[in-house]
Scaffold this active site. Sequence first.
Site, short mmCIF file in Angstrom:
data_model
loop_
_atom_site.label_atom_id
_atom_site.label_comp_id
_atom_site.label_asym_id
_atom_site.label_seq_id
_atom_site.Cartn_x
_atom_site.Cartn_y
_atom_site.Cartn_z
N GLY A 190 0.82 -1.30 0.12
CA GLY A 190 -0.08 0.08 -0.10
C GLY A 190 0.97 1.33 -0.07
N ALA A 191 2.05 1.16 -0.82
CA ALA A 191 3.08 2.19 -0.68
C ALA A 191 2.76 3.49 -1.63
CB ALA A 191 4.21 1.64 -1.17
N ASN A 192 1.70 3.46 -2.50
CA ASN A 192 1.59 4.48 -3.34
C ASN A 192 0.77 5.69 -2.96
OD1 ASN A 192 -0.94 2.79 -4.03
ND2 ASN A 192 -1.81 4.42 -5.02
N THR A 193 0.27 5.79 -1.58
CA THR A 193 -0.61 6.72 -1.15
C THR A 193 -0.52 6.79 0.54
OG1 THR A 193 -2.73 7.97 -1.12
CG2 THR A 193 -2.60 5.53 -0.75
N GLY A 194 -0.73 7.81 1.04
CA GLY A 194 -1.12 7.89 2.61
C GLY A 194 0.03 7.47 3.44
N ILE A 195 -0.01 6.87 4.57
CA ILE A 195 1.02 6.58 5.15
C ILE A 195 2.32 5.80 4.48
CG2 ILE A 195 1.72 5.16 7.43
CD1 ILE A 195 -1.23 5.76 8.28
N GLY A 196 1.88 4.66 3.88
CA GLY A 196 2.68 3.89 3.23
C GLY A 196 3.57 4.82 2.00
N SER A 244 -4.15 -0.71 14.71
CA SER A 244 -4.93 0.08 15.05
C SER A 244 -5.42 0.01 16.36
CB SER A 244 -6.28 0.60 14.24
OG SER A 244 -7.20 1.53 14.54
N TYR A 264 -13.46 -3.89 10.90
CA TYR A 264 -12.30 -3.59 11.09
C TYR A 264 -11.27 -3.67 12.19
CZ TYR A 264 -8.71 0.19 10.29
OH TYR A 264 -7.33 0.92 10.10
#
Length: 412
Positions: free
Chosen positions: A140-146, A281, A309
């Site tokens: 998940g490295a293309n946005t946000g925290i990643g 989380s 979640y």
Amino acid sequence: PPITIMSSSACFIAYALPVAGPALAWIYALTVHIFLSAFGEIDFFCCNKINALLLRTALLGASIAIGAGLCEASSKNGKNDTVVLWAAVLPVTIILQILSTYLIIQTRRNDVAGPKPVDSSGSRTSSNISMQGKVVLVTGANTGIGKQTVQQLAALGATVILGCRNEQKASQAIQDITTAIEKEKGMTLRPDQLRFLKIDLASFDSIRTAARAFLDGDDWKRLPLHILINNAGVMFSTKTMSKDGFEMCLQANHLGHFLLTNLLLPKLLKVPDARIINLTSITYKMAKRGFDFDDMNCNDHPYTLFGQYAQSKLANVLFTKELAKRYGSSNNNDGTNKLTAYAVNPGIVRTDVTRNMSFLLRYGNELFGFLVALLQKTPAQGAYTSVFAATTGITAASTEDGDASTSTSSIP
């Protein structure tokens, strides 16, 4: 009469100006503490938090007393000498605003953002933390925290692999990260320091294909793997099933990472000080009855956004504990190296996680976003915990050139 209006206005200004800053600092601190306490991020009654609120309360009380005194002085001035009044108000106001601004920044820095993993003013500096030679895979490295995790680790010299579904978005992220590092750090990344590996965590076939490529592909097999950061995460307002037959939130957040981790374990265990970092989380605490192994797909009980979640985040924690139990010893029975597993909570971060939520939630998030953002971390700040876990105790690393390949025959 005009003289009364002038006197009342002067009194109001004399009272309001000194009080405004301290009141804002107090309201912000109280709101942050209530907000974070409600989500379980901090203990509202912690000694440090209470002391911080008491300090702001004392400042507010002092400013109210000063404002009241100035107001009374202005009302007793028969000549309405506003010059004398402002001469008294302005210095006091400036001092109080400076103190208030400092306290607001401290609240944001200490309670919302948290400490930086690499602090230019502390002992953990970019000069004594080197990730040269370390290879890190981030999902998940293309946005946000990643994306921010990739940027911070690459700036420390690591080779980072972006595990993403969409090659176009990953390529854009690589371009953005490269440009940002050049602009902010004044450094140019090495060729192939950022790489793309196609991984769709909602598809077990995609995960197996990615693992085969990484373990046995000509472009990857001689590349070791030191750190795996299972970062990707989603939330869904309505129940959605994957093609593998599992509820999508659970598969993308846990089952996909579980499979990927197990497939890459042989390569991780070939290097010293390997690490697996699972992003969880604080919402895992909402799974009051523990993980529901008998109804993972919510067939027998109603599906809820935070309920499922929480299940997936609890699974991340349990998985981390089992990894630590099985591979945390320096004397593993099979002679492999010690592996350290971390479950990290990034905090309440402003990302695009709401993209799969209902219209009302997305609309409310956008409408009041400018206010909510004051209580949330930025993605860069959300990456601090992952980067700290990835870099703690590291001073240097071996080169990437060693043969860390392993057999893929066990991958069905």
